[in-house]
Design a protein around this motif. Structure first.
Motif, PDB file in Angstrom:
ATOM      1  N   GLU A  19      37.209  -0.241 -20.826  1.00 47.77           N
ATOM      2  CA  GLU A  19      36.176  -0.287 -19.795  1.00 47.77           C
ATOM      3  C   GLU A  19      36.384   0.803 -18.745  1.00 47.77           C
ATOM      4  OE1 GLU A  19      33.939  -3.922 -17.825  1.00 47.77           O
ATOM      5  OE2 GLU A  19      35.995  -3.756 -17.048  1.00 47.77           O
ATOM      6  N   GLU A  20      37.633   0.983 -18.298  1.00 41.20           N
ATOM      7  CA  GLU A  20      37.874   2.022 -17.299  1.00 41.20           C
ATOM      8  C   GLU A  20      37.574   3.406 -17.865  1.00 41.20           C
ATOM      9  OE1 GLU A  20      41.236   3.690 -14.155  1.00 41.20           O
ATOM     10  OE2 GLU A  20      41.708   1.956 -15.405  1.00 41.20           O
ATOM     11  N   LEU A  21      37.939   3.627 -19.129  1.00 35.10           N
ATOM     12  CA  LEU A  21      37.680   4.931 -19.731  1.00 35.10           C
ATOM     13  C   LEU A  21      36.197   5.130 -20.027  1.00 35.10           C
ATOM     14  CD1 LEU A  21      40.771   5.107 -22.112  1.00 35.10           C
ATOM     15  CD2 LEU A  21      40.385   6.455 -20.040  1.00 35.10           C
ATOM     16  N   CYS A  22      35.457   4.028 -20.200  1.00 38.30           N
ATOM     17  CA  CYS A  22      34.000   4.144 -20.329  1.00 38.30           C
ATOM     18  C   CYS A  22      33.372   4.496 -18.988  1.00 38.30           C
ATOM     19  CB  CYS A  22      33.411   2.827 -20.831  1.00 38.30           C
ATOM     20  SG  CYS A  22      33.534   2.593 -22.612  1.00 38.30           S
ATOM     21  N   ASP A  23      33.833   3.829 -17.949  1.00 32.07           N
ATOM     22  CA  ASP A  23      33.251   4.037 -16.623  1.00 32.07           C
ATOM     23  C   ASP A  23      33.613   5.390 -16.039  1.00 32.07           C
ATOM     24  OD1 ASP A  23      32.188   1.522 -16.841  1.00 32.07           O
ATOM     25  OD2 ASP A  23      33.736   0.547 -15.626  1.00 32.07           O
ATOM     26  N   ASP A  33      37.396  12.260 -20.899  1.00 33.80           N
ATOM     27  CA  ASP A  33      37.259  13.572 -21.540  1.00 33.80           C
ATOM     28  C   ASP A  33      38.514  14.417 -21.354  1.00 33.80           C
ATOM     29  OD1 ASP A  33      34.746  12.797 -22.287  1.00 33.80           O
ATOM     30  OD2 ASP A  33      33.691  13.935 -20.716  1.00 33.80           O
ATOM     31  N   GLU A  34      39.117  14.374 -20.168  1.00 29.83           N
ATOM     32  CA  GLU A  34      40.350  15.136 -19.933  1.00 29.83           C
ATOM     33  C   GLU A  34      41.479  14.601 -20.805  1.00 29.83           C
ATOM     34  OE1 GLU A  34      41.016  14.827 -15.755  1.00 29.83           O
ATOM     35  OE2 GLU A  34      39.790  16.585 -15.268  1.00 29.83           O
ATOM     36  N   LEU A  35      41.532  13.289 -20.926  1.00 31.23           N
ATOM     37  CA  LEU A  35      42.562  12.667 -21.757  1.00 31.23           C
ATOM     38  C   LEU A  35      42.416  13.102 -23.205  1.00 31.23           C
ATOM     39  CD1 LEU A  35      44.875  10.569 -21.518  1.00 31.23           C
ATOM     40  CD2 LEU A  35      43.201   8.799 -22.051  1.00 31.23           C
ATOM     41  N   ARG A  36      41.197  13.047 -23.721  1.00 29.05           N
ATOM     42  CA  ARG A  36      40.958  13.415 -25.112  1.00 29.05           C
ATOM     43  C   ARG A  36      41.216  14.899 -25.355  1.00 29.05           C
ATOM     44  NH1 ARG A  36      38.032  10.682 -28.686  1.00 29.05           N
ATOM     45  NH2 ARG A  36      36.571  12.377 -29.121  1.00 29.05           N
ATOM     46  N   GLU A  37      40.852  15.724 -24.407  1.00 19.59           N
ATOM     47  CA  GLU A  37      41.068  17.164 -24.563  1.00 19.59           C
ATOM     48  C   GLU A  37      42.551  17.481 -24.693  1.00 19.59           C
ATOM     49  OE1 GLU A  37      39.982  21.389 -22.315  1.00 19.59           O
ATOM     50  OE2 GLU A  37      39.202  19.480 -21.544  1.00 19.59           O
ATOM     51  N   LEU A  50      38.118   4.492 -28.601  1.00 20.01           N
ATOM     52  CA  LEU A  50      37.256   3.313 -28.530  1.00 20.01           C
ATOM     53  C   LEU A  50      36.266   3.430 -27.378  1.00 20.01           C
ATOM     54  CD1 LEU A  50      39.809   0.433 -29.280  1.00 20.01           C
ATOM     55  CD2 LEU A  50      38.185   1.512 -30.847  1.00 20.01           C
ATOM     56  N   ALA A  51      36.712   4.002 -26.275  1.00 21.37           N
ATOM     57  CA  ALA A  51      35.804   4.209 -25.147  1.00 21.37           C
ATOM     58  C   ALA A  51      34.738   5.242 -25.495  1.00 21.37           C
ATOM     59  CB  ALA A  51      36.599   4.652 -23.920  1.00 21.37           C
ATOM     60  N   TYR A  52      35.139   6.309 -26.156  1.00 24.01           N
ATOM     61  CA  TYR A  52      34.189   7.357 -26.549  1.00 24.01           C
ATOM     62  C   TYR A  52      33.131   6.790 -27.496  1.00 24.01           C
ATOM     63  CZ  TYR A  52      32.381  11.538 -28.853  1.00 24.01           C
ATOM     64  OH  TYR A  52      31.550  12.499 -29.377  1.00 24.01           O
ATOM     65  N   VAL A  53      33.566   6.026 -28.519  1.00 22.32           N
ATOM     66  CA  VAL A  53      32.623   5.443 -29.475  1.00 22.32           C
ATOM     67  C   VAL A  53      31.688   4.465 -28.772  1.00 22.32           C
ATOM     68  CG1 VAL A  53      32.434   3.952 -31.514  1.00 22.32           C
ATOM     69  CG2 VAL A  53      34.148   5.775 -31.452  1.00 22.32           C
ATOM     70  N   ALA A  54      32.253   3.666 -27.857  1.00 21.83           N
ATOM     71  CA  ALA A  54      31.429   2.697 -27.126  1.00 21.83           C
ATOM     72  C   ALA A  54      30.322   3.391 -26.342  1.00 21.83           C
ATOM     73  CB  ALA A  54      32.310   1.870 -26.192  1.00 21.83           C
ATOM     74  N   CYS A  55      30.663   4.488 -25.684  1.00 22.28           N
ATOM     75  CA  CYS A  55      29.668   5.223 -24.892  1.00 22.28           C
ATOM     76  C   CYS A  55      28.649   5.926 -25.784  1.00 22.28           C
ATOM     77  CB  CYS A  55      30.366   6.232 -23.986  1.00 22.28           C
ATOM     78  SG  CYS A  55      31.385   5.479 -22.694  1.00 22.28           S
ATOM     79  N   GLU A  56      29.114   6.523 -26.852  1.00 26.83           N
ATOM     80  CA  GLU A  56      28.225   7.268 -27.738  1.00 26.83           C
ATOM     81  C   GLU A  56      27.260   6.352 -28.488  1.00 26.83           C
ATOM     82  OE1 GLU A  56      27.966  10.772 -28.502  1.00 26.83           O
ATOM     83  OE2 GLU A  56      28.897  10.736 -26.507  1.00 26.83           O
ATOM     84  N   ARG A  57      27.693   5.148 -28.825  1.00 23.91           N
ATOM     85  CA  ARG A  57      26.897   4.272 -29.687  1.00 23.91           C
ATOM     86  C   ARG A  57      26.330   3.062 -28.952  1.00 23.91           C
ATOM     87  NH1 ARG A  57      27.132   6.412 -34.422  1.00 23.91           N
ATOM     88  NH2 ARG A  57      28.976   7.524 -35.188  1.00 23.91           N
ATOM     89  N   VAL A  83      33.094  -9.521 -34.449  1.00 27.15           N
ATOM     90  CA  VAL A  83      34.289 -10.301 -34.130  1.00 27.15           C
ATOM     91  C   VAL A  83      35.558  -9.464 -34.321  1.00 27.15           C
ATOM     92  CG1 VAL A  83      35.701 -12.245 -34.906  1.00 27.15           C
ATOM     93  CG2 VAL A  83      33.237 -12.532 -34.611  1.00 27.15           C
ATOM     94  N   VAL A  84      35.646  -8.760 -35.440  1.00 30.97           N
ATOM     95  CA  VAL A  84      36.820  -7.926 -35.714  1.00 30.97           C
ATOM     96  C   VAL A  84      36.972  -6.844 -34.645  1.00 30.97           C
ATOM     97  CG1 VAL A  84      37.783  -6.224 -37.307  1.00 30.97           C
ATOM     98  CG2 VAL A  84      36.854  -8.373 -38.191  1.00 30.97           C
ATOM     99  N   LEU A  85      35.881  -6.177 -34.305  1.00 32.74           N
ATOM    100  CA  LEU A  85      35.921  -5.141 -33.282  1.00 32.74           C
ATOM    101  C   LEU A  85      36.398  -5.709 -31.948  1.00 32.74           C
ATOM    102  CD1 LEU A  85      32.621  -3.172 -34.017  1.00 32.74           C
ATOM    103  CD2 LEU A  85      34.940  -2.239 -34.113  1.00 32.74           C
ATOM    104  N   ALA A  86      35.856  -6.847 -31.572  1.00 33.50           N
ATOM    105  CA  ALA A  86      36.217  -7.437 -30.282  1.00 33.50           C
ATOM    106  C   ALA A  86      37.699  -7.745 -30.223  1.00 33.50           C
ATOM    107  CB  ALA A  86      35.394  -8.693 -30.038  1.00 33.50           C
ATOM    108  N   GLN A  87      38.263  -8.304 -31.294  1.00 35.19           N
ATOM    109  CA  GLN A  87      39.654  -8.736 -31.251  1.00 35.19           C
ATOM    110  C   GLN A  87      40.641  -7.611 -31.494  1.00 35.19           C
ATOM    111  OE1 GLN A  87      38.500 -13.184 -32.769  1.00 35.19           O
ATOM    112  NE2 GLN A  87      40.584 -12.556 -33.158  1.00 35.19           N
ATOM    113  N   MET A  88      40.180  -6.467 -31.990  1.00 37.66           N
ATOM    114  CA  MET A  88      41.073  -5.316 -32.056  1.00 37.66           C
ATOM    115  C   MET A  88      41.127  -4.589 -30.717  1.00 37.66           C
ATOM    116  SD  MET A  88      39.089  -2.203 -34.033  1.00 37.66           S
ATOM    117  CE  MET A  88      40.309  -1.013 -33.511  1.00 37.66           C
ATOM    118  N   GLY A  89      40.236  -4.972 -29.782  1.00 41.16           N
ATOM    119  CA  GLY A  89      40.236  -4.364 -28.462  1.00 41.16           C
ATOM    120  C   GLY A  89      39.060  -3.466 -28.187  1.00 41.16           C
ATOM    121  N   SER A  90      38.104  -3.413 -29.106  1.00 43.38           N
ATOM    122  CA  SER A  90      36.957  -2.522 -28.972  1.00 43.38           C
ATOM    123  C   SER A  90      35.786  -3.231 -28.296  1.00 43.38           C
ATOM    124  CB  SER A  90      36.527  -2.033 -30.356  1.00 43.38           C
ATOM    125  OG  SER A  90      35.312  -1.309 -30.302  1.00 43.38           O
TER     126      SER A  90
END
Length: 891
Positions: free
Chosen positions: A334-338, A344-348, A566-573, A638-645
């Motif tokens: 959530e923090e990385l989404c917000d 982006d700096e972290l991923r770079e 996971l944050a990047y995918v959440a924002c993109e999708r 369900v699987v996504l939620a419990q893996m932390g996504s």
């Protein structure tokens, strides 16, 4: 262990072998489970039957070797390009023993000494060319119970390329699930292992390796206080035998296994259980064709580095059960989404991270070159920058990982001071160590450099002194430094020149001073190269001592990569954070989507899911309408939620699910002796025995493969059993429309159906799930859309309206049944299990034991509720037949 054994057999008939061939056959006899690749110069050779096997599999030329003892078939591969050939042999099911020359041929008085330096198997591959960057390559070891009355098995997993070492234990089904989940490429079995389904290579290893005394000693050599880590002697035996096999395959000349510094024990019950059927049915890692496209992992994998890819796979294989741990991951995502800039700096920065897990393994095994060390430093240089980027992170998971990042300044400084910034690949030919690191080396390099500069100036000096303009100074490996004078100028050669070599058109000479300088240059260069290699190996060993610290940093970097991904995918999708609710309530999803299908179908239709008041949904609708996709998308959320996504939905309120069960399609298991229906019933049996009220069950067309009556009865009884005995959250897709009547008889069952827009003969699937039962299956219409010939379609419609003619035998059977019923026989359809300790479930046709009068009243009520105008002819006939059967049975 299995192998060819062929070369050793050949030796039995040879008493006059040459020393080299004797050596080859002795090694083949010692490693008779492997195909021996025998170094002869720059090639790995095979002989006799092994040569014929190699030539056929590798598509190389089969030649002959002839010596004093006879003629042998022979085939060989170049050592410099051996990896691709070895991969082919491994794929064909062979183990490969590498017999290297361990003696300098120039120092050998007879045959060159050779020894098997390593045995390569699918689970012990370490060559970069044979490893997939993004995947773990697990070697596993199974052990069974040794104590009377015990049923506990253990399995240990080791990735030799990274040093990851895990162990667990439990009942055989639990251990089988772990094998399926981690998918090892090779499994070692010993005594009392038991019967397991093994997908990779199975290796039977020597029994003494499984002895508890030997196992405790071996494990203790790697891990201090193994009793504090391992839970049982069964686990210790698995770990000990696994290490023994790893040592056996890696030999004594490859640097050992010192980088294996810890064993992690885990409980399977600490994560959501996903068996092989669920992994396959949900297409988490492989699609139906066995590829990795259009899988959940494929959608999620936007990782920046190989470390993250492996950890992402691990998280997906083991969704969490601890709600606190799940929420911590959600907090970080959530923090990385917000904070998109932070993300982006972290991923770079993470894109600059090398695979230091495998790199430190090569360092520890003495196989890393100077460029590997520079790659390690390059990655460690990222760590301080990452800590700076994360300096103002607020959520605990990110803060903890920032604090856990060891900058390894000592290792970075050592590499920076010692290793040139762009060293050569070879570490034995110099130019590896930085100037200023070692005084002796600097002095030797200075001597070499001064000598070469003197030689470089010699040509101009001698041309001027002798007046020979064509005079040249050169060097070759055979004769060393020389002064070359062409034949027309030989009369002007000074007396102090000594002839070194005669050519066709020139003579080569040397002078006493040139010879002295040559000895000085060559001596300094050789000593410098030798000293550089000694210094490099010492530096590499110092870094290897910090392997555990490097492995820890690699783990933190991998987790940061996954969280950022996971944050990047959440924002993109457009994924949203799920809300975890109490276990006692069900799944509630608003506008859920299938994470994979929506990437290939831009017009994907979201659907709601509410399993809170009613926990079982019977789903009807035509083929292709979206039933299977809908069920899978609920499980994937369900699987996504419990893996932390985050999850593909507008909103999701979810309990923590202990296990996802899938019965969503089966095929014949011919080798295992099971038909499609038998496989279906076996999977169904597992579900009915193992599911709990915290499980999610997906059932798709249960009851196919047998008669309609039997299938319908099984489907009905299964639904009742799940409702009455298990109370699991269940999605049941079916074409048995009778099954929708259960919703009237069980309080926690509801009906859903997928809508169709029909205009004349045209039919449009709306892919929308709405309450209630479907009007029809539209099978004929689907067949028409698929291109089935029109005569078949028309005949199908006729049979639907008129009914399918009965055979004479069927008519006779029907008459017999009526006679039996009139004589008081009460026919019942019974589902029972005789090999399980579970209650027998029986579905009878006498309406749960109610009498004739009550049955007739219920039939009358059911008839009044019918909407005849909305029924198809087939549905009307089916219901009429049902009423007739119920009246007959009540008599």
């Amino acid at each position: 262990m299995q192998g060819t054994g062929a070369p050793a057999k050949m030796a039995e008939n040879r008493e006059d072998l040459t020393p080299m061939m004797s050596q080859y056959f002795e090694l083949c006899a010692e490693f008779d489970e492997s195909l021996v690749l025998f170094q002869v110069g720059d090639f790995y050779e095979t002989f006799c039957e092994a040569a014929q096997i190699s030539a056929r599999l590798l598509e190389i030329t089969l030649t002959k070797r002839e010596d004093s003892s006879g003629s042998y078939p022979m085939s060989g591969i170049p050592i410099d390009n051996a990896a691709s050939y070895i991969e082919t042999l491994l794929d064909a099911g062979y183990r490969v023993a590498i017999a290297d020359q361990v003696q300098d041929p120039s120092e050998a008085s007879g045959v060159v000494d050779r020894a098997v330096t390593r045995v390569i198997t699918p689970g012990t591959v370490l060559d970069e060319e044979l490893l997939a960057d993004e995947s773990n390559n697990y070697l596993a070891c199974l052990t069974g119970p040794t104590d009377a009355g015990s049923s506990t098995h253990a399995v240990a997993f080791l990735d030799l390329s990274t040093g990851e070492f895990r162990v667990t234990s439990g009942e055989q089904t639990t251990v089988q699930d772990e094998l399926d989940r981690l998918d090892p490429s090779e499994v070692i079995t010993g005594p009392e292992t038991g019967a397991f389904t093994i997908a990779g290579m199975e290796t039977t290893f020597r029994e003494r390796a499984f002895d508890i005394g030997a196992a405790e000693e071996r494990v203790g050599a790697y891990v201090p206080s193994p009793d504090a880590v391992l839970d049982s002697t069964t686990e210790c035996r698995a770990c000990g035998a696994l290490l023994a096999y790893a040592e056996y395959t890696q030999g004594e000349t490859t640097g050992g296994l010192d980088y294996i510094t810890r064993i992690t024990r885990y409980e399977p019950a600490a994560s959501m259980r996903l068996d092989a059927t669920a992994l396959e049915g949900l297409e988490l890692f492989e699609n139906r064709d066995g590829g990795d496209e259009h899988t959940l992992l494929g959608v999620l994998d936007e990782t920046a580095c190989a470390l993250g890819r492996r950890t992402l796979t691990h998280w997906l294989r083991r969704p969490l059960l601890d709600r606190t741990a799940i929420k911590r991951r959600h907090n970080a995502v959530e923090e990385l989404c917000d904070r998109s800039l932070l993300r982006d700096e972290l991923r770079e920065l993470l894109y600059d991270v090398y695979d230091i897990e495998r790199l430190i393994t090569r360092v520890s095994r003495g196989r890393a070159n100077a460029r590997d060390l520079r790659s390690l430093k390059s990655t460690l240089d990222v760590v301080p920058e990452l800590k700076e980027v994360l300096a103002d992170a607020e959520r605990t998971p990110l803060v903890e990982r920032r604090e856990a990042l060891d900058e390894l300044g000592d290792v970075r400084n050592l590499i920076d001071r010692a290793i040139r910034s762009e060293p050569p690949i070879e570490v034995t030919e110099g130019d590896v160590i930085r100037e200023g690191y070692d005084e002796e080396l600097d002095a030797l390099r200075a001597t070499e450099r001064d000598g070469r500069e003197w030689v470089a100036d010699l040509e101009a000096h001698e041309r001027e002194r002798t007046g020979i303009d064509s005079l040249k100074v050169g060097y070759n490996e055979v004769h060393g430094y020389y002064i070359e004078v062409t034949n027309p100028n030989l009369d002007r050669v000074p007396e102090e020149y000594t002839r070194r070599q005669t050519l066709k058109n020139a003579e080569r000479f040397y002078t006493p001073e040139l010879k002295r300088r040559e000895d000085e240059i060559i001596g300094a260069a050789e000593r410098a190269d030798e000293l550089e290699y000694q210094l490099f190996t010492r530096i590499r060993s110092e870094i290897a001592e910090e392997a555990e610290r490097v492995q820890h940093v690699a783990s933190v970097l991998a987790e940061l990569d996954v969280l950022a991904t996971l944050a990047y995918v959440a924002c993109e999708r457009g994924y949203t954070r799920p809300t975890l609710i109490d276990d006692g309530t069900g799944i509630d999803i608003d506008a859920g989507r299938h994470p994979v299908v929506e990437t290939t179908q831009p017009s994907f239709v979201p659907n709601d899911t509410d399993l809170t008041d009613e926990r079982i949904a019977v789903i009807t609708g035509p083929n292709m309408s979206g039933k299977s996709t809908y069920m899978r998308q609920v499980a994937l959320v369900v699987v996504l939620a419990q893996m932390g996504s985050f999850v593909p939905a507008d909103e999701a309120r979810l309990p923590v699910i202990d296990r996802v069960f899938t019965r969503v399609g089966a095929s014949d298991d011919i080798a295992g002796g099971q038909s499609t229906f038998m496989r279906e019933m076996t999977e169904l049996s597992d579900i009915l025995h193992d599911a709990t009220e915290r499980s999610l069950v997906l059932l798709d067309e249960v009851g196919r493969g047998t008669s309609t009556a039997d299938g319908r009865a099984i489907a009905w009884a299964v639904t009742e059993f799940i409702h009455d005995e298990i109370d699991a959250m269940t999605l049941f897709a079916t074409h048995y429309h009778d099954l929708t009547a259960i919703a009237d008889r069980r309080s926690d069952v509801m009906n859903l159906h997928f809508t169709v827009d029909r205009s004349g003969e045209e039919m449009t699937f709306l892919h929308t799930a709405v309450p209630g039962a479907s009007e029809a299956s539209y099978g004929v219409e689907v067949a028409r859309l698929a291109g089935v010939p029109e005569p078949v379609i028309e005949r199908s419609r006729t049979l639907l309206s008129e009914g399918i003619p009965r055979s004479q035998r069927q008519s006779q059977d029907t008459d017999t049944e009526r006679i039996e019923r009139s004589n008081g026989h009460d026919r019942q359809s019974t589902i029972t299990e005789t090999d399980r300790d579970s209650p027998v479930r029986t579905l009878t046709s006498s309406e749960n034991g109610h009498g004739s009068e009550e049955t007739l009243q219920r039939i009358e009520s059911d008839i009044r509720e019918l909407s005849i105008a909305d029924m198809t002819p087939l549905e009307a006939l089916t219901r009429l037949n049902d009423f007739q059967r119920r009246i007959d049975d009540s008599r």
